[in-house]
Write a protein that holds these residues in place. Structure first.
Motif, mmCIF file in Angstrom:
data_model
loop_
_atom_site.group_PDB
_atom_site.id
_atom_site.type_symbol
_atom_site.label_atom_id
_atom_site.label_comp_id
_atom_site.label_asym_id
_atom_site.label_seq_id
_atom_site.Cartn_x
_atom_site.Cartn_y
_atom_site.Cartn_z
ATOM 1 N N MET A 1 0.847 -1.191 0.000
ATOM 2 C CA MET A 1 0.000 0.000 0.000
ATOM 3 C C MET A 1 0.876 1.232 0.000
ATOM 4 N N ALA A 2 0.674 2.089 -1.016
ATOM 5 C CA ALA A 2 1.616 3.184 -1.256
ATOM 6 C C ALA A 2 1.734 4.150 -0.086
ATOM 7 N N TRP A 3 0.648 4.371 0.653
ATOM 8 C CA TRP A 3 0.717 5.390 1.712
ATOM 9 C C TRP A 3 1.671 5.010 2.839
ATOM 10 N N THR A 4 2.007 3.733 2.972
ATOM 11 C CA THR A 4 2.893 3.295 4.048
ATOM 12 C C THR A 4 4.371 3.484 3.719
ATOM 13 N N LEU A 5 4.691 3.807 2.486
ATOM 14 C CA LEU A 5 6.084 3.968 2.088
ATOM 15 C C LEU A 5 6.621 5.313 2.568
ATOM 16 N N PRO A 6 7.940 5.494 2.552
ATOM 17 C CA PRO A 6 8.515 6.754 3.042
ATOM 18 C C PRO A 6 7.855 7.967 2.405
ATOM 19 N N LYS A 7 7.774 9.043 3.160
ATOM 20 C CA LYS A 7 7.041 10.215 2.707
ATOM 21 C C LYS A 7 7.627 10.818 1.440
ATOM 22 N N HIS A 8 6.718 11.213 0.561
ATOM 23 C CA HIS A 8 7.002 12.003 -0.627
ATOM 24 C C HIS A 8 7.811 11.316 -1.726
ATOM 25 N N PRO A 9 7.824 9.991 -1.815
ATOM 26 C CA PRO A 9 8.448 9.422 -3.009
ATOM 27 C C PRO A 9 7.519 9.613 -4.202
ATOM 28 N N THR A 10 8.097 9.703 -5.374
ATOM 29 C CA THR A 10 7.279 9.774 -6.574
ATOM 30 C C THR A 10 6.670 8.401 -6.847
ATOM 31 N N PHE A 11 5.706 8.349 -7.744
ATOM 32 C CA PHE A 11 5.103 7.063 -8.097
ATOM 33 C C PHE A 11 6.142 6.099 -8.682
ATOM 34 N N PRO A 12 7.011 6.537 -9.600
ATOM 35 C CA PRO A 12 8.061 5.620 -10.051
ATOM 36 C C PRO A 12 8.943 5.107 -8.920
ATOM 37 N N GLN A 13 9.222 5.947 -7.919
ATOM 38 C CA GLN A 13 10.014 5.491 -6.776
ATOM 39 C C GLN A 13 9.245 4.467 -5.945
ATOM 40 N N GLN A 14 7.948 4.665 -5.788
ATOM 41 C CA GLN A 14 7.125 3.678 -5.091
ATOM 42 C C GLN A 14 7.140 2.345 -5.842
ATOM 43 N N LEU A 15 7.001 2.423 -7.155
ATOM 44 C CA LEU A 15 7.045 1.197 -7.969
ATOM 45 C C LEU A 15 8.392 0.500 -7.840
ATOM 46 N N GLN A 16 9.465 1.294 -7.780
ATOM 47 C CA GLN A 16 10.804 0.704 -7.674
ATOM 48 C C GLN A 16 10.978 -0.020 -6.350
ATOM 49 N N ILE A 17 10.467 0.566 -5.264
ATOM 50 C CA ILE A 17 10.521 -0.091 -3.957
ATOM 51 C C ILE A 17 9.791 -1.429 -4.017
ATOM 52 N N ALA A 18 8.584 -1.421 -4.592
ATOM 53 C CA ALA A 18 7.804 -2.660 -4.702
ATOM 54 C C ALA A 18 8.546 -3.702 -5.535
ATOM 55 N N ALA A 19 9.117 -3.278 -6.661
ATOM 56 C CA ALA A 19 9.830 -4.210 -7.534
ATOM 57 C C ALA A 19 11.074 -4.767 -6.849
ATOM 58 N N ASP A 20 11.833 -3.908 -6.184
ATOM 59 C CA ASP A 20 13.053 -4.351 -5.515
ATOM 60 C C ASP A 20 12.757 -5.349 -4.401
ATOM 61 N N ALA A 21 11.563 -5.219 -3.791
ATOM 62 C CA ALA A 21 11.180 -6.123 -2.707
ATOM 63 C C ALA A 21 10.502 -7.390 -3.227
ATOM 64 N N GLY A 22 10.322 -7.496 -4.540
ATOM 65 C CA GLY A 22 9.779 -8.717 -5.128
ATOM 66 C C GLY A 22 8.276 -8.755 -5.289
ATOM 67 N N TYR A 23 7.618 -7.612 -5.202
ATOM 68 C CA TYR A 23 6.155 -7.572 -5.284
ATOM 69 C C TYR A 23 5.683 -7.447 -6.728
ATOM 70 N N GLN A 24 4.437 -7.840 -6.942
ATOM 71 C CA GLN A 24 3.849 -7.815 -8.283
ATOM 72 C C GLN A 24 2.880 -6.664 -8.480
ATOM 73 N N SER A 25 2.432 -6.049 -7.381
ATOM 74 C CA SER A 25 1.448 -4.977 -7.524
ATOM 75 C C SER A 25 1.551 -4.008 -6.354
ATOM 76 N N ILE A 26 0.870 -2.883 -6.510
ATOM 77 C CA ILE A 26 0.852 -1.830 -5.507
ATOM 78 C C ILE A 26 -0.577 -1.313 -5.413
ATOM 79 N N GLU A 27 -0.924 -0.707 -4.259
ATOM 80 C CA GLU A 27 -2.242 -0.116 -4.080
ATOM 81 C C GLU A 27 -2.096 1.371 -3.794
ATOM 82 N N LEU A 28 -3.055 2.157 -4.303
ATOM 83 C CA LEU A 28 -2.981 3.613 -4.228
ATOM 84 C C LEU A 28 -4.202 4.189 -3.517
ATOM 85 N N GLY A 29 -4.117 5.483 -3.208
ATOM 86 C CA GLY A 29 -5.303 6.239 -2.839
ATOM 87 C C GLY A 29 -5.948 6.759 -4.110
#
Length: 255
Positions: A1-29
């Motif tokens: 869930m994107a809101w739990t990630l560090p404050k103020h990352p861009t969407f590409p940065q959120q996607l990169q965190i998810a990808a680096d951690a091995g996830y297949q999807s992300i959830e947004l507001g």
């Protein structure tokens, strides 16, 4: 869930965190509703490059028990659909939200059921699903739907395949407990699962919930939908998200 990630990352940065951690999807507001044309171009390119889906979004927050909020519910859903479709998302998360002053339990429940039927009809042509998320009273003291037990009863009364329950183990443990029994009795209506430990909303294993047992039960019950991590990392988010994912996979595979 994107809101739990560090404050103020861009969407590409959120996607990169998810990808680096091995996830297949992300959830947004509903932040995508405010993206500029340039942001859409950059964000969709990053999503395609990293292969990360968007499985759910939160279109708004209106009191489902308040019939005066019906137009706001209508507008939120219709405004959210086009952007969600561009992201490949077809599921929205909604809560019951605030009580109506003076409203007694029976009219409150009837109004929520009616609002969800209305939402289901709106989402039909777009082929979207809505999941109702109960929120514990410690988090929001005015919440109308506070336990999955109540939510499952409401969804059965709605009677639409477009509407299911978001089973958030964090909220349910704080409000009612009895996690496995309520899961066993209602697995057919679970549309999404959210994960965070109690107390603190940190990663599994930091608190009182036995997540390996819950994962094994989900496997035993043939749950085949998304398991979303919605915890607040206290250290490096990639490391903690990867660890949580690997622990979940081990438990699921052991079942």
């Amino acid at each position: 869930m994107a809101w739990t990630l560090p404050k103020h990352p861009t969407f590409p940065q959120q996607l990169q965190i998810a990808a680096d951690a091995g996830y297949q999807s992300i959830e947004l507001g509903n932040e995508y509703e405010h993206w500029t044309a340039d942001e859409w171009r950059v964000n969709l390119a990053a999503q395609q490059r990293l292969g990360i889906a968007v499985d759910s979004a939160i279109p708004g927050r209106n009191a489902l028990a308040d019939i005066k909020q019906r137009k706001a519910l209508h507008d939120d859903l219709l405004r959210a659909i086009p952007g969600a479709q561009r992201l490949g998302c077809s599921q929205f998360i909604y809560t019951g939200y605030n009580r109506v002053p003076g409203q007694t339990p029976q009219p409150q429940r009837a109004a929520i059921i009616d609002s969800l039927k209305y939402a289901a009809d709106l989402l039909e042509s777009a082929n979207f699903e809505l999941v109702l998320e109960p929120i514990d009273l410690l988090e929001h003291k005015e919440e109308t739907v506070t336990s999955v037990v109540e939510a499952f009863d409401i969804i059965r009364a709605v009677g639409s395949p477009r509407v299911r329950v978001l089973y958030d183990f964090f909220h349910e443990q704080r409000q009612a407990g009895n996690l496995i029994e309520s899961l066993e009795k209602n697995i057919d209506l679970v549309g999404l699962v959210h994960i965070a430990d109690v107390p603190g909303r940190h990663r599994p294993g930091t608190g009182e919930i036995n997540f390996p047992n819950l994962y094994r039960k989900l496997a035993d019950l043939h749950y085949r939908r998304v398991i979303c991590m919605e915890f607040l990392p206290v250290g490096d988010p990639v490391t903690e998200l990867r660890q949580a994912r690997e622990e979940a996979i081990r438990a699921l595979e052991s079942a």
